[in-house]
Design a protein around this motif. Structure first.
Motif, PDB file in Angstrom:
ATOM      1  N   GLN A   1      43.821 -67.844  -7.843  1.00 51.77           N
ATOM      2  CA  GLN A   1      43.740 -66.545  -8.521  1.00 51.77           C
ATOM      3  C   GLN A   1      44.941 -66.399  -9.463  1.00 51.77           C
ATOM      4  O   GLN A   1      46.031 -66.868  -9.153  1.00 51.77           O
ATOM      5  CB  GLN A   1      43.671 -65.393  -7.510  1.00 51.77           C
ATOM      6  CG  GLN A   1      44.753 -65.351  -6.457  1.00 51.77           C
ATOM      7  CD  GLN A   1      45.961 -64.511  -6.806  1.00 51.77           C
ATOM      8  OE1 GLN A   1      45.993 -63.800  -7.817  1.00 51.77           O
ATOM      9  NE2 GLN A   1      46.983 -64.565  -5.954  1.00 51.77           N
ATOM     10  N   ASP A   2      44.695 -65.726 -10.573  1.00 45.85           N
ATOM     11  CA  ASP A   2      45.747 -65.598 -11.582  1.00 45.85           C
ATOM     12  C   ASP A   2      46.149 -64.141 -11.772  1.00 45.85           C
ATOM     13  O   ASP A   2      46.635 -63.755 -12.845  1.00 45.85           O
ATOM     14  CB  ASP A   2      45.300 -66.229 -12.903  1.00 45.85           C
ATOM     15  CG  ASP A   2      44.086 -65.536 -13.516  1.00 45.85           C
ATOM     16  OD1 ASP A   2      43.646 -65.973 -14.588  1.00 45.85           O
ATOM     17  OD2 ASP A   2      43.574 -64.574 -12.906  1.00 45.85           O
ATOM     18  N   MET A   3      45.962 -63.326 -10.740  1.00 45.15           N
ATOM     19  CA  MET A   3      46.274 -61.904 -10.831  1.00 45.15           C
ATOM     20  C   MET A   3      47.559 -61.561 -10.087  1.00 45.15           C
ATOM     21  O   MET A   3      47.896 -60.383  -9.947  1.00 45.15           O
ATOM     22  CB  MET A   3      45.099 -61.088 -10.265  1.00 45.15           C
ATOM     23  CG  MET A   3      43.822 -61.273 -11.077  1.00 45.15           C
ATOM     24  SD  MET A   3      42.372 -60.498 -10.345  1.00 45.15           S
ATOM     25  CE  MET A   3      41.965 -61.693  -9.086  1.00 45.15           C
TER      26      MET A   3
ATOM     27  N   SER B   1      50.781 -72.388  -0.044  1.00 42.03           N
ATOM     28  CA  SER B   1      52.099 -72.829  -0.499  1.00 42.03           C
ATOM     29  C   SER B   1      52.541 -72.076  -1.752  1.00 42.03           C
ATOM     30  O   SER B   1      53.738 -72.013  -2.050  1.00 42.03           O
ATOM     31  CB  SER B   1      52.119 -74.332  -0.760  1.00 42.03           C
ATOM     32  OG  SER B   1      51.101 -74.660  -1.689  1.00 42.03           O
ATOM     33  N   THR B   2      51.600 -71.507  -2.480  1.00 39.45           N
ATOM     34  CA  THR B   2      51.939 -70.733  -3.673  1.00 39.45           C
ATOM     35  C   THR B   2      51.182 -69.407  -3.648  1.00 39.45           C
ATOM     36  O   THR B   2      50.200 -69.259  -2.904  1.00 39.45           O
ATOM     37  CB  THR B   2      51.568 -71.466  -4.973  1.00 39.45           C
ATOM     38  OG1 THR B   2      50.129 -71.578  -5.041  1.00 39.45           O
ATOM     39  CG2 THR B   2      52.179 -72.857  -5.043  1.00 39.45           C
ATOM     40  N   THR B   3      51.583 -68.475  -4.461  1.00 36.45           N
ATOM     41  CA  THR B   3      50.849 -67.209  -4.553  1.00 36.45           C
ATOM     42  C   THR B   3      49.433 -67.432  -5.079  1.00 36.45           C
ATOM     43  O   THR B   3      48.497 -66.759  -4.668  1.00 36.45           O
ATOM     44  CB  THR B   3      51.594 -66.235  -5.486  1.00 36.45           C
ATOM     45  OG1 THR B   3      52.880 -65.980  -4.937  1.00 36.45           O
ATOM     46  CG2 THR B   3      50.840 -64.918  -5.631  1.00 36.45           C
ATOM     47  N   GLU B   4      49.291 -68.402  -5.977  1.00 37.69           N
ATOM     48  CA  GLU B   4      48.012 -68.575  -6.672  1.00 37.69           C
ATOM     49  C   GLU B   4      46.932 -69.268  -5.857  1.00 37.69           C
ATOM     50  O   GLU B   4      45.747 -69.009  -6.030  1.00 37.69           O
ATOM     51  CB  GLU B   4      48.230 -69.387  -7.959  1.00 37.69           C
ATOM     52  CG  GLU B   4      49.089 -68.719  -9.014  1.00 37.69           C
ATOM     53  CD  GLU B   4      50.570 -68.785  -8.691  1.00 37.69           C
ATOM     54  OE1 GLU B   4      51.322 -67.939  -9.220  1.00 37.69           O
ATOM     55  OE2 GLU B   4      50.995 -69.669  -7.903  1.00 37.69           O
ATOM     56  N   ASP B   5      47.320 -70.210  -4.997  1.00 38.24           N
ATOM     57  CA  ASP B   5      46.338 -71.112  -4.387  1.00 38.24           C
ATOM     58  C   ASP B   5      46.166 -70.865  -2.893  1.00 38.24           C
ATOM     59  O   ASP B   5      47.148 -70.678  -2.164  1.00 38.24           O
ATOM     60  CB  ASP B   5      46.762 -72.568  -4.610  1.00 38.24           C
ATOM     61  CG  ASP B   5      46.839 -72.903  -6.086  1.00 38.24           C
ATOM     62  OD1 ASP B   5      47.908 -73.368  -6.532  1.00 38.24           O
ATOM     63  OD2 ASP B   5      45.837 -72.674  -6.781  1.00 38.24           O
ATOM     64  N   PHE B   6      44.924 -70.969  -2.454  1.00 36.90           N
ATOM     65  CA  PHE B   6      44.627 -70.742  -1.029  1.00 36.90           C
ATOM     66  C   PHE B   6      43.474 -71.665  -0.637  1.00 36.90           C
ATOM     67  O   PHE B   6      42.322 -71.249  -0.510  1.00 36.90           O
ATOM     68  CB  PHE B   6      44.263 -69.271  -0.810  1.00 36.90           C
ATOM     69  CG  PHE B   6      44.156 -68.855   0.634  1.00 36.90           C
ATOM     70  CD1 PHE B   6      43.165 -67.973   1.036  1.00 36.90           C
ATOM     71  CD2 PHE B   6      45.069 -69.302   1.590  1.00 36.90           C
ATOM     72  CE1 PHE B   6      43.066 -67.551   2.350  1.00 36.90           C
ATOM     73  CE2 PHE B   6      44.975 -68.894   2.906  1.00 36.90           C
ATOM     74  CZ  PHE B   6      43.964 -68.008   3.290  1.00 36.90           C
TER      75      PHE B   6
END
Lengths: 114, 114
Positions: free
Chosen positions: A25-27, A69-74
């Motif tokens: 996600q890019d939000m 590991s990052t805000t963007e990826d799950f």
């Protein structure tokens, strides 16, 4: 903004194989979720995350693993696929896990295990 | 356990007909209520939500829903449907006891005949 993206859109697995469903996600949302939807049923929560490095089980976590590991990826990992995991998988994100916060969904991944 | 029931799995209407989709939940405390919609080929998206205040809430595209606490209901309405309303509609609820995770109904597939 692309919003929430998921790959792949479709996948067929043999019993016992493994795969990873990707979600991005890019939000800049802190909260992310993985759901599965079986035919004729509502969405069931598999895992969720409240931020990078923090994940927790939902209602139906068995047979799955996640990492953040990052805000963007799950990503959602299926180890030893079983026919019972045939389903449509949705990833979602929200700005916060507030009482009335809207979740934003990806397009879904249709998985068949044979 | 908390649950959400959507009474009709499939509804077929003609254009200009009035629509009411039923949603009931089982929980005696404070609830937050949502209707999500998935148009063909698109992502799930929020239609409307209720968390406090006026029990009649208005959403996008002319939809509205009324929270009736005594009936544990949150029915979705539209006075005059259009062909473009063809979609699947999901009712969902969250509560403090669900840790504000959404509990979903099974969905209602709505087909509007032109």
């Amino acid at each position: 903004n692309a919003g929430v993206t998921q790959t792949p859109k479709f996948r067929i697995l043999k019993i016992g194989q493994s795969m990873t469903l990707q979600c991005t996600q890019d939000m800049n949302h802190n909260y992310m979720y993985w759901y599965r939807q079986d035919p004729g049923m509502g969405l069931k929560l598999i895992y969720y995350s409240v931020g990078a490095g923090i994940t927790d089980k939902g209602e139906v976590p068995n047979g799955y693993n996640v990492s953040r590991s990052t805000t963007e990826d799950f990503p959602l990992r299926l180890e030893l696929a079983a026919p019972s995991q045939t389903s449509v998988y949705f990833c979602a994100s929200s700005n916060q896990q507030g009482a009335a916060d809207e979740q934003y969904f990806g397009p879904g991944t249709r998985l068949t295990v044979t | 356990a908390q649950s959400v029931s959507q009474h009709n799995h499939h509804v077929i209407l003609s254009e200009a007909a009035s629509l009411e989709l039923g949603c009931n939940y089982s929980y005696g405390g404070t609830v937050n209520l949502f209707w999500y919609v998935q148009y063909p080929g698109q992502h799930l998206q929020l239609l409307l939500k209720y968390f406090s205040g006026d029990p009649l809430v208005k959403g996008i595209k002319g939809f509205e829903a009324e929270f009736i606490k005594s009936k544990f209901s949150f029915n979705l309405r539209k006075p005059s449907v259009q062909w473009s309303d063809t979609a699947e509609y999901f009712c969902a609820v969250n509560t403090m006891d669900s840790n504000y995770q959404l509990i979903w109904g099974a969905g209602t597939k709505l087909i509007i005949k032109p």
